[in-house]
Design an enzyme around this catalytic site. Structure first.
Site, PDB file in Angstrom:
ATOM      1  N   LYS A  35       7.510  18.485  33.364  1.00 21.18           N
ATOM      2  CA  LYS A  35       6.236  19.122  33.708  1.00 21.18           C
ATOM      3  C   LYS A  35       5.114  18.587  32.815  1.00 21.18           C
ATOM      4  O   LYS A  35       4.019  18.263  33.296  1.00 21.18           O
ATOM      5  CB  LYS A  35       6.357  20.650  33.567  1.00 21.18           C
ATOM      6  CG  LYS A  35       7.223  21.279  34.657  1.00 21.18           C
ATOM      7  CD  LYS A  35       7.608  22.737  34.388  1.00 21.18           C
ATOM      8  CE  LYS A  35       8.517  23.262  35.505  1.00 21.18           C
ATOM      9  NZ  LYS A  35       8.990  24.654  35.307  1.00 21.18           N
TER      10      LYS A  35
ATOM     11  N   GLN B 281       8.820  29.046  30.677  1.00 25.02           N
ATOM     12  CA  GLN B 281      10.050  28.568  31.319  1.00 25.02           C
ATOM     13  C   GLN B 281      11.147  29.617  31.180  1.00 25.02           C
ATOM     14  O   GLN B 281      11.415  30.123  30.091  1.00 25.02           O
ATOM     15  CB  GLN B 281      10.489  27.228  30.683  1.00 25.02           C
ATOM     16  CG  GLN B 281      11.644  26.546  31.410  1.00 25.02           C
ATOM     17  CD  GLN B 281      11.317  26.064  32.813  1.00 25.02           C
ATOM     18  OE1 GLN B 281      10.161  25.792  33.136  1.00 25.02           O
ATOM     19  NE2 GLN B 281      12.318  25.965  33.661  1.00 25.02           N
TER      20      GLN B 281
ATOM     21  N   ASP C 109       2.783  30.123  37.926  1.00 28.44           N
ATOM     22  CA  ASP C 109       4.109  30.287  38.520  1.00 28.44           C
ATOM     23  C   ASP C 109       4.092  31.336  39.634  1.00 28.44           C
ATOM     24  O   ASP C 109       5.056  31.447  40.394  1.00 28.44           O
ATOM     25  CB  ASP C 109       5.112  30.743  37.450  1.00 28.44           C
ATOM     26  CG  ASP C 109       6.007  29.610  36.963  1.00 28.44           C
ATOM     27  OD1 ASP C 109       6.285  28.700  37.759  1.00 28.44           O
ATOM     28  OD2 ASP C 109       6.425  29.662  35.790  1.00 28.44           O
TER      29      ASP C 109
HETATM   30  N1  GUN Z   1      13.193  28.327  35.630  1.00 29.38           N
HETATM   31  C1  GUN Z   1      13.731  27.816  36.760  1.00 29.38           C
HETATM   32  N2  GUN Z   1      12.770  27.604  37.680  1.00 29.38           N
HETATM   33  C2  GUN Z   1      11.607  27.976  37.118  1.00 29.38           C
HETATM   34  C3  GUN Z   1      10.243  27.969  37.577  1.00 29.38           C
HETATM   35  O1  GUN Z   1       9.920  27.599  38.697  1.00 29.38           O
HETATM   36  N3  GUN Z   1       9.348  28.421  36.691  1.00 29.38           N
HETATM   37  C4  GUN Z   1       9.675  28.858  35.459  1.00 29.38           C
HETATM   38  N4  GUN Z   1       8.710  29.298  34.670  1.00 29.38           N
HETATM   39  N5  GUN Z   1      10.915  28.877  35.000  1.00 29.38           N
HETATM   40  C5  GUN Z   1      11.873  28.427  35.837  1.00 29.38           C
END
Ligand code: GUN
Length: 304
Positions: free
Chosen positions: A52, A96, A119
């Site tokens: 990311k 995350q 998110d």
């Molecule tokens: N963990 C697994 N998928 C995601 C996601 O799309 N966003 C976040 N913040 N954590 C994750």
């Protein structure tokens, strides 16, 4: 032969569009910024977050990677989120998941400013999404819609069956499909005669988190199958269950000691009209949509 829906190519197109938007904003002195919070050392999370942050750099976004230790408390995390909410150079906040068990995940997600919730996990954004108001939507379900639209798969009037009811994927995917005028059914682990329901799907979205769960007899021939699952398999027994006779996969499995399988059994794809592979289907869209979401948050926060 089914059509393979190439998520990597679709994600590349979206990232290019985002990069163009970032350039246009730069001309006005605006640089969208993402804060990525990565707690501890969960290997999968480290890979995702690194990717990311790298994508931010590739597309011209600012990013700040914050890495609290896995002993962090809820209080410390709440202080960190409050500081990020207040920062003018940060448009999007990504925490995350999963977090260590001593951290109250819900309290933390509720503390993110909805305007910076790229998110789409805050209840305000979930509510806005369901009420049909402009909202920051969760990235993976938003990516599913982009794959369908950019592949010219008709959604309006189609029967979309979503298997899985998580707050992060299943529920928002169902809502987005409904907004596109699909007839939507949500199934889950307690659904009676699941195969009976999934066989009615014109669009089948598998988001259960169980390797190869959707068997061939659960798919209507010609259906579009969207596989959201990413499951790592490491045993020979599992490998043979899903990929027996697949020489290319076997070579990769023997080299790495593992391979990825989605929530759909590979044999079930063969009956479909079109499907997203694992890897290279929905996965790449998640990061592309996060970038799009961050640029959108940057614009919305400035009233653009
Ligand atoms: N963990 C697994 N998928 C995601 C996601 O799309 N966003 C976040 N913040 N954590 C994750």
């Amino acid at each position: 032969m089914p059509k393979v829906l190439d998520g990597t190519a679709i994600a590349a197109a979206i990232k290019q569009e985002v990069a163009e938007e970032v350039r246009a904003l730069a001309a006005r002195g605006i640089r969208p910024g993402l804060a990525a919070v990565l707690v501890g050392h969960v290997p999968a999370s480290e890979i995702y977050v690194r990717s990311k942050v790298q994508t931010c750099a590739d597309l011209g976004l600012y990013s700040d990677l914050i890495t609290p230790p896995d002993t962090v408390t809820t209080e410390e995390m709440l202080d960190l989120v409050a500081a990020l909410n207040a920062r003018d150079d940060i448009d999007g906040i990504l925490i995350q998941l999963p977090l260590p068990k001593q951290v109250d995940t819900k309290a933390l997600l509720d503390a993110v400013l909805p305007a910076k919730d790229v998110d789409g996990f805050h209840p305000v954004n979930a509510g806005r999404l369901q009420a049909g108001r402009p909202a920051l939507a969760p990235c993976t379900p938003a990516g599913v819609i982009e794959i369908l639209k950019r592949s010219h798969i008709p959604i309006s009037g189609a029967h979309a069956v979503v298997v899985g009811r998580s707050d992060i994927v299943g529920k928002p995917a169902a809502m987005l499909l409904l907004h596109e005028n699909a007839t939507v059914t949500i199934c889950h682990s307690k659904t009676r005669d699941l195969g009976e329901v999934t066989r009615q799907a014109d669009i089948l979205v598998a988001a259960i988190g169980r390797p190869g769960f959707i068997a061939p007899e659960m798919v209507k021939p010609g259906a579009t199958v969207i596989d959201v699952g990413i499951n790592r398999i490491t045993t020979r027994e599992e490998f043979d269950r899903f990929f027996a006779g697949n020489e290319k996969r076997e070579a990769a499995f023997l080299k790495r000691g593992s391979t990825l399988v989605g929530d759909v059994h590979p044999k079930a794809f063969e009956l479909s009209g079109a499907y997203t592979p694992v890897p290279g289907g929905v996965g790449p869209l998640t990061i592309a949509m996060l970038m799009a979401s961050t640029v959108r948050a940057a614009k919305m926060r400035r009233g653009l």
